[in-house]
Write an enzyme that holds these catalytic residues in place. Sequence first.
Site, PDB file in Angstrom:
ATOM      1  N   ASN A   1       9.380 118.702 -33.334  1.00 62.10           N
ATOM      2  CA  ASN A   1       9.537 119.789 -34.293  1.00 62.10           C
ATOM      3  C   ASN A   1       9.386 121.150 -33.634  1.00 62.10           C
ATOM      4  O   ASN A   1       9.558 121.273 -32.431  1.00 62.10           O
ATOM      5  CB  ASN A   1       8.648 119.621 -35.517  1.00 62.10           C
ATOM      6  CG  ASN A   1       9.484 119.829 -36.784  1.00 62.10           C
ATOM      7  OD1 ASN A   1       9.952 120.935 -37.041  1.00 62.10           O
ATOM      8  ND2 ASN A   1       9.729 118.756 -37.528  1.00 62.10           N
TER       9      ASN A   1
ATOM     10  N   ARG B   1       9.006 122.799 -24.850  1.00 55.59           N
ATOM     11  CA  ARG B   1       7.551 122.658 -24.739  1.00 55.59           C
ATOM     12  C   ARG B   1       7.173 121.708 -23.617  1.00 55.59           C
ATOM     13  O   ARG B   1       6.180 121.930 -22.911  1.00 55.59           O
ATOM     14  CB  ARG B   1       6.992 122.144 -26.079  1.00 55.59           C
ATOM     15  CG  ARG B   1       5.493 121.877 -26.099  1.00 55.59           C
ATOM     16  CD  ARG B   1       4.679 123.134 -25.974  1.00 55.59           C
ATOM     17  NE  ARG B   1       5.116 124.190 -26.878  1.00 55.59           N
ATOM     18  CZ  ARG B   1       4.612 125.412 -26.909  1.00 55.59           C
ATOM     19  NH1 ARG B   1       3.645 125.754 -26.064  1.00 55.59           N
ATOM     20  NH2 ARG B   1       5.074 126.325 -27.752  1.00 55.59           N
TER      21      ARG B   1
ATOM     22  N   HIS C   1       7.114 123.323 -32.664  1.00 53.08           N
ATOM     23  CA  HIS C   1       6.299 123.545 -31.467  1.00 53.08           C
ATOM     24  C   HIS C   1       6.914 122.857 -30.259  1.00 53.08           C
ATOM     25  O   HIS C   1       6.858 123.374 -29.142  1.00 53.08           O
ATOM     26  CB  HIS C   1       4.867 123.058 -31.694  1.00 53.08           C
ATOM     27  CG  HIS C   1       3.885 123.593 -30.703  1.00 53.08           C
ATOM     28  ND1 HIS C   1       3.462 122.871 -29.610  1.00 53.08           N
ATOM     29  CD2 HIS C   1       3.250 124.801 -30.625  1.00 53.08           C
ATOM     30  CE1 HIS C   1       2.601 123.597 -28.916  1.00 53.08           C
ATOM     31  NE2 HIS C   1       2.457 124.768 -29.500  1.00 53.08           N
ATOM     32  N   CYS C   2       7.515 121.693 -30.473  1.00 52.70           N
ATOM     33  CA  CYS C   2       8.103 120.913 -29.376  1.00 52.70           C
ATOM     34  C   CYS C   2       9.314 121.596 -28.747  1.00 52.70           C
ATOM     35  O   CYS C   2       9.589 121.390 -27.563  1.00 52.70           O
ATOM     36  CB  CYS C   2       8.536 119.538 -29.870  1.00 52.70           C
ATOM     37  SG  CYS C   2       7.272 118.579 -30.712  1.00 52.70           S
ATOM     38  N   ILE C   3      10.061 122.366 -29.538  1.00 50.82           N
ATOM     39  CA  ILE C   3      11.305 122.957 -29.029  1.00 50.82           C
ATOM     40  C   ILE C   3      11.108 124.392 -28.543  1.00 50.82           C
ATOM     41  O   ILE C   3      12.082 125.066 -28.203  1.00 50.82           O
ATOM     42  CB  ILE C   3      12.432 122.909 -30.077  1.00 50.82           C
ATOM     43  CG1 ILE C   3      12.087 123.772 -31.296  1.00 50.82           C
ATOM     44  CG2 ILE C   3      12.732 121.461 -30.467  1.00 50.82           C
ATOM     45  CD1 ILE C   3      13.275 124.016 -32.234  1.00 50.82           C
TER      46      ILE C   3
END
EC number: 3.5.3.12
Length: 370
Positions: free
Chosen positions: A358, A100, A360-362
């Site tokens: 989490n 992300r 969304h971040c990955i």
Amino acid sequence: MTNANVDATPLTTKPSQDGFYMPAEWAAQQAVWMIWPYRPDNWRSAGAYAQATFAKVADAIGGATPVYMGVPKAFLAEAQKVMPSHVTLVEMDSNDCWARDTGPTVVVNDNGECRGVDWGFNAWGGHNGGLYFPWDKDEQVAQQMLKQHGFARYSAPLILEGGSIHVDGEGTCMTSAECLLNANRNPELTKEQIEDLLRDYLNVKQFIWLQDGVYMDETDGHIDNMCCFARPGEVILHWTDDETDPQYPRSKAALDVLQNTVDAQGRKLKIHLLPQPGPLYCTEEESLGVTEGTGVPRTAGERLAGSYVNFLITNNRIVFPMLDPATDDIAAQKLQEIFPEYEIIGVPAREILLGGGNIHCITQQIPSGK
């Protein structure tokens, strides 16, 4: 698939000049990118637990959208054993796995064309509170992803992570002052100058500035852990009713802003409150599995910035992090109420949270452009 040659020549224009804009996450997607986790100074057991979790996330996404996984050459054989067969492995160097934040923001035009914005990256703060050093390989990730798809590239003169912005696809950008106005990102720029650059590169018209993100979020309060758009005119906010919790004043201040703002189309916002899991804390066993290095230490007893808002919208699915048996079902039910037309899929995601983010971040979506 092997590492594509990186196109070093960016476009000299800006997306807004060319009629390109960042679409909302619920727009049709042709792919989602992820990156292999391996840093032993961030992921316990050299990433083994995280890798298994990433595989489950990739599997959940893969039922709706093709998944690409960037993997350093040394780990390709290992990744082939762990990842579902439908995941396309792409040889790619990186310092860590936060697609992300290191991947491109893909913008589209009304003809269905796609191009990519390549932001500056300094590992969430550079030498003033950044999370590891060096980050030189991460700086090349966006170019490599864009080359893989054959998209032209804009190079934006702004340090910015994808997790620090959300858009509704209709002219509104939501972000947090804690991150975007932090002295460790773009200290030479004023708020107005940052807004001007976001207008140029996202083609947005209006900004919703929340002050802070989630308590103890080491990214300096990324918006994607705190609040997101569900659809035009609707947002989802990370929330706790516990007034003694350090998160409460952050969420309450955000609610006050959201209740007293309008979006780029002049709409008052409908606000959904998504309950906070936990609070959650790193255990002794979890901290002992992380080795010393240049990454931030993982300390037993440290509060984790867990949030159900950190989910991915991908075509007809919502893939959300399961973080706490006491609240996972409540979060799933709430998400189904907000998104009745979507399939809601939960993935046990504590191992991602232990590394600082989490689902969304990955992940980083590539819009279809159609």
